[in-house]
Design an enzyme around this catalytic site. Structure first.
Site: not given
Length: 270
Positions: A2-3, A91, A109, A151
Site C-alpha cells: 500500500p502506497e 491473518h 506477511r 546529485r
C-alpha cells in the site's frame, strides 16, 4: 505494498467510525509483526478516546490523550471496520475494540506494525527523518530542484527517497515521470528548475487523483469497506511495458532502476 493514496484512503475510511470514540479493549492474536506489539497496549489504550486519526507518510496515527498509536500496513496489510463479534480469520492479528465496532488489522506477511509512543510522534525514530508530504506547500519545484542539485542519483530514486519527499512509491513515480516527460534514469542534478517544477506538480496531481479514486489495486490492497481502489484503470505506463505509448505510439520500454521496475517512453521522456 500500500502506497500513500491507499493509506490515505484507509485513513479517511476508518476515521468517521473511530474518531471521538472510546476504546473498550484490545485483542492481540499475533504479537510478532515487523516489531513486537507492546505487551501493555491494553492498559495504555483501554478507556481512552481516539482524538484524531491522522497520516504521516505511510503511517497511520491514532492520537490519544496519553500518546499515539502508530500503525503501518506493511507489504499486504489492511484495516477494516467490522462488527465486534466478527469471527477472525487466519491473518487477523490485532483488534481495537469500540462499543459499536472493531478496527481489525489483517496482515498475511506480518510486515506491518502496531507501535506506541507517549512522546511527540514527530520525534519517533520511524518518523523524525521523513521529508515533506508531497501534497503540502512545502513540496514544490524549488524544493525539489534544491534537493537534486549536484546529485548523480537517478531522478526516480530521488523522488522515491522518503528523506526527500514521502509517499511517492514505484507506481506513482513511474506515472509522474511519464507525465512530466522526464526519463526515470536521468541524473537528478541535470534537471532544470522548470522541469523540477513540472515534476513536482505532476506528483501532486497523480497522487491527488489516486486518492480520489481510492488508491491502486494491483494485488492486495482494498479499502476499509472491502471495495477495491480504481486508479489502476487510469495508469498510463506502469505495468504496460511493450504497449504503445499513450503519447506517441512508440513501444514502452522497461528497465530496473534502484531495484525497481521502471516503464517509460524513450521518445517522450528525456
Amino acid at each position: 505494498m500500500p502506497e500513500l493514496p491507499e493509506v490515505e484512503t484507509t485513513r479517511s475510511g476508518i476515521a468517521p467510525h473511530i474518531q471521538g470514540q472510546r476504546i473498550s479493549g484490545v485483542v492481540v492474536r499475533q504479537p510478532r509483526l515487523r516489531w513486537p506489539i507492546p505487551g501493555n497496549l491494553g492498559d495504555l489504550l483501554g478507556g481512552r478516546t481516539v482524538r484524531a486519526v491522522e497520516r504521516r507518510a505511510k503511517y497511520l496515527l491514532l492520537r490519544l490523550s496519553n500518546g499515539s498509536l502508530i500503525l503501518h500496513l506493511g507489504m499486504s496489510g489492511s484495516l477494516r471496520i467490522l462488527p465486534r463479534d466478527t469471527v477472525p480469520g487466519k491473518h487477523d492479528h490485532f483488534d481495537l475494540l469500540f462499543k459499536q465496532c472493531c478496527l481489525r488489522l489483517r496482515d498475511p506477511r506480518r510486515f506491518g506494525a502496531v507501535l506506541w509512543t507517549d512522546q511527540p510522534v514527530e520525534q519517533h525514530p520511524l518518523i523524525a527523518h521523513l521529508g515533506p508530504e508531497p501534497l503540502s506547500e512545502e513540496f514544490n519545484g524549488v524544493y525539489l530542484h534544491r534537493q537534486a542539485q549536484q546529485r548523480r542519483v537517478a531522478i526516480k530514486n530521488l523522488i522515491m527517497d522518503g528523506r526527500v519527499v514521502v509517499g511517492v512509491g514505484n507506481i506513482y513515480a513511474n506515472e509522474a515521470l511519464f507525465r512530466a516527460g522526464i526519463h526515470p534514469a536521468r541524473p537528478a542534478g541535470r534537471i532544470s528548475l522548470a522541469r523540477c517544477a513540472r515534476l513536482a506538480e505532476e506528483i501532486k496531481q497523480v497522487l491527488a487523483a489516486a486518492i480520489i479514486q481510492g488508491g491502486t489495486t494491483l494485488r492486495d490492497f482494498q479499502q476499509e469497506d472491502g471495495k477495491p481502489g480504481y486508479f489502476a484503470q487510469e495508469l498510463l505506463v506502469y505495468g504496460k511495458a511493450g504497449s504503445p505509448c499513450p503519447g506517441c505510439g512508440n513501444p514502452l520500454k522497461q528497465q530496473r532502476i534502484g531495484q525497481r521496475s521502471s516503464v517509460y517512453c524513450s521518445r517522450c521522456q528525456r
